[in-house]
Design an enzyme around this catalytic site. Structure first.
Site, short mmCIF file in Angstrom:
data_model
loop_
_atom_site.label_atom_id
_atom_site.label_comp_id
_atom_site.label_asym_id
_atom_site.label_seq_id
_atom_site.Cartn_x
_atom_site.Cartn_y
_atom_site.Cartn_z
N ASP A 193 0.81 -1.19 0.00
CA ASP A 193 0.00 0.00 0.00
C ASP A 193 0.89 1.30 0.00
O ASP A 193 1.87 1.27 0.78
CB ASP A 193 -0.86 0.03 1.25
CG ASP A 193 -2.06 -0.87 1.21
OD1 ASP A 193 -2.95 -0.61 0.43
OD2 ASP A 193 -2.08 -1.83 1.96
N HIS B 167 6.47 6.88 -3.96
CA HIS B 167 6.55 5.88 -2.89
C HIS B 167 5.95 4.56 -3.39
O HIS B 167 6.55 3.49 -3.24
CB HIS B 167 5.78 6.39 -1.65
CG HIS B 167 5.60 5.38 -0.57
ND1 HIS B 167 6.31 5.41 0.60
CD2 HIS B 167 4.78 4.30 -0.49
CE1 HIS B 167 5.95 4.40 1.37
NE2 HIS B 167 5.01 3.70 0.73
N GLU B 168 4.78 4.63 -4.00
CA GLU B 168 4.11 3.39 -4.46
C GLU B 168 4.94 2.67 -5.50
O GLU B 168 5.12 1.46 -5.46
CB GLU B 168 2.72 3.72 -5.04
CG GLU B 168 1.73 4.26 -4.04
CD GLU B 168 1.64 3.42 -2.79
OE1 GLU B 168 1.80 2.18 -2.87
OE2 GLU B 168 1.46 4.00 -1.71
N GLU C 252 9.01 -0.17 3.00
CA GLU C 252 8.41 1.15 3.23
C GLU C 252 9.48 2.23 3.30
O GLU C 252 9.31 3.34 2.78
CB GLU C 252 7.59 1.15 4.52
CG GLU C 252 6.35 0.28 4.49
CD GLU C 252 5.39 0.64 3.38
OE1 GLU C 252 5.40 1.78 2.89
OE2 GLU C 252 4.63 -0.26 2.98
#
Ligand SMILES: *[C@@H]1O[C@H](CO)[C@@H](O)[C@H](O)[C@H]1NC(C)=O
Ligand SMILES: *[C@@H]1O[C@H](CO)[C@@H](O)[C@H](O)[C@H]1NC(C)=O
Ligand SMILES: [Ca+2]
Ligand SMILES: [Zn+2]
Length: 497
Positions: free
Chosen positions: A222, A401-402, A430
């Site tokens: 996510d 980020h994704e 992450e």
């Protein structure tokens, strides 16, 4: 499952057990464990297990015999792994590998009776033909199941679809071995079960002798074009009309052709940016591939022309990411995302699908990384904390980020997308995602300023992490030792970033 920002769901509230095997040289708190239990689909509790791994580096490298230098990456990998582990080479199955700029990377799996393992793997790295790194997680096979399935895969699919609340997709099932935490090794049917409405996409491992679902890989992570240039972060810094931003060294046929089909919309060789269905793209605003749509921040994201501006920015940004990272080695051979690979190795047919203003959520974003050869899926959401609402596709740090989840899930493990499943490795994922967003945000200037994630969409200058990223220990006092007290992937990610 990994989202852009943390949120509480039964999946993330997975029960975690203490470490496996020998006493660990660190506090045996949950995130360092080699296995975890997660709740999937219809509430089924599933064990996820990765055998203990070790990793060695060899400084400037180990000399190899001259005969070795002549070998291809496949033979180099198999011979190195079998000699390092003192195993017969039939126990080592080559998975994938590539060579670029004098460096070679090989990925292998343990094999038994010709059947490869899902989760007992090895990787080697050579520099100028010298072995520089070796990692492995091979397991003992004294308690291994017979290599011939006794349960037909077709008889187990309906039950597993029901358990995971999804449907099998077009990928053909395979038979592999799966090492379990009790020291046994199961023979498993492997297939993918998807339900994108519910936001799930798993690879299922079903015992080929008992028909029971024993484990899963969760593929989810996510979160001239008038766009927010990749070195800017938020739309308030201003859109610009960029001409020919593509890099021909990375995208030889440009962004709108795969060598066969040429388009005039946000559908290209590296990326498809759409809303709703994949054919619902943005077309050029005038001839010559001009995409000139100005986002109006006083209107709702879903108003015209804001949807077109969002699809244009998403298309530009993921293409720019592709072209930039390609120059740093995320190429076809290194399992990148492209429809046509122009005969440069790796598997094609896997450009990124980016869904803007996706209706499956709000205030977040996520990325599904299946193995090399299957498209990645990025879903960008609208953030509803302000009026008008704000669009995640117009805050570059979010799609960057994704997209980095796609990069890191592909570049660990040789394109399998199976590696970053435990809590600490997910935390590293992450962290890499925030670090790359930070790197891009600073790429136009030598000045290193503090960086926050998501300040615009969250309408909070402090952003959505606990501290800004900073070179000042007063602003960001986090240390590696803080990982010991952090149990959630984004919290751990803050430390590694
Ligand atoms: C296609 O995109 C438009 C916005 O451009 C949106 O209003 C519409 O709902 C989308 N159609 C589908 C089928 O998702
Ligand atoms: C990605 O888009 C292609 C069309 O380009 C479609 O066939 C495929 O199903 C999509 N995959 C995902 C995971 O969204
Ligand atoms: Ca690929
Ligand atoms: Zn993330």
């Amino acid at each position: 499952m990994v989202a852009f920002k943390k949120y509480l769901s039964s999946v993330l509230l997975a029960v975690l057990y203490a470490s496996y095997g020998d006493a660990a040289p660190w506090p045996t708190n949950a995130k360092h464990a080699t296995h975890s239990v997660r709740t999937v689909g219809s509430g089924v509790q599933i064990n996820v297990f990765h055998p203990k791994a070790d990793y060695k580096t060899f400084g400037a490298g180990v000399d190899v015999p001259p005969s070795f230098v002549e070998l291809g990456i496949e033979d180099k990998t198999v011979q190195t792994v079998s000699s390092q582990l003192n195993l017969d080479s039939t126990k080592v199955a080559f998975k994938s590998g590539y060579t670029q700029e004098g460096q070679s990377f090989g990925y292998a799996r343990q094999s038994h009776d010709g059947v490869p393992f899902v989760n007992a793997v090895a990787n080697v790295a050579f520099k100028d033909n010298r072995l520089v790194a070796f990692g492995q997680s091979f397991v003992d096979t004294s308690k291994i199941a017979d290599s011939k399935p006794t349960v037909d895969v077709n008889t187990v699919i309906p039950k597993v679809e029901d358990q995971l609340q999804g449907k099998i997709n077009e990928i053909k099932p395979s038979v592999e071995y799966l090492a379990l935490q009790d020291g046994t090794v199961s023979l498993v049917h492997v297939f993918q079960v998807q339900n994108l409405e519910a936001g799930t996409w798993y690879e299922a491992y079903v015992d080929a002798h008992s028909g029971e679902l024993v484990s899963v890989t969760d593929f989810r992570s996510d979160g001239s074009y008038r766009v927010l240039p990749i070195f800017k972060k938020v739309i308030t810094q201003g859109l610009e009309l960029l001409t020919d931003p593509q890099n021909p060294a990375s995208s030889p046929d440009g962004w709108h052709s795969d060598g066969t089909t040429t388009t005039t919309d946000t559908f290209g060789n590296n990326v498809v940016a759409f809303k709703g269905g994949v054919t619902n793209t943005t077309s050029q605003s005038s001839d010559g591939l001009v995409f000139d749509y100005t986002y109006d921040t006083t209107k709702e994201p879903t108003d015209s022309p804001n949807v077109d501006a969002a699809r244009t920015n998403a298309f530009y940004l993921i293409n720019s990411y592709h072209d930039t990272l390609y120059q740093y080695g995320f190429t076809e051979q290194a399992f990148n995302f492209q429809n046509n690979n122009f005969d440069k190795g790796g598997l094609g047919n896997d450009r990124v699908n980016i869904s803007v203003q996706d209706s499956s959520g709000t205030d977040n974003a996520n990325f599904f990384t299946p193995p090399d050869g299957q498209s990645g899926l990025c879903r960008m959401y609208i953030w509803d904390l302000t009026a008008p609402k704000r669009d995640g596709s117009l805050e570059n740090d979010i799609p960057l980020h994704e997209m980095t989840h796609g990069l890191t899930n592909r570049m660990t493990g040789g394109g399998t997308a199976r590696c970053l499943q435990t809590v600490e490795s997910g935390g590293m994922g992450e962290g890499w995602s925030d670090a790359l967003a930070d790197w891009f945000a600073h790429s136009a200037s030598a000045e290193i300023t503090d960086m926050t994630m998501g300040p615009y969409v969250a309408n909070n200058p402090a952003g959505i992490r606990t501290h800004p990223y900073s070179t000042s220990v007063d602003v960001n006092p986090l240390r590696y030792s803080d990982v010991a007290t952090r149990d959630e992937v984004h919290d751990i990610g803050e430390v590694s970033a």
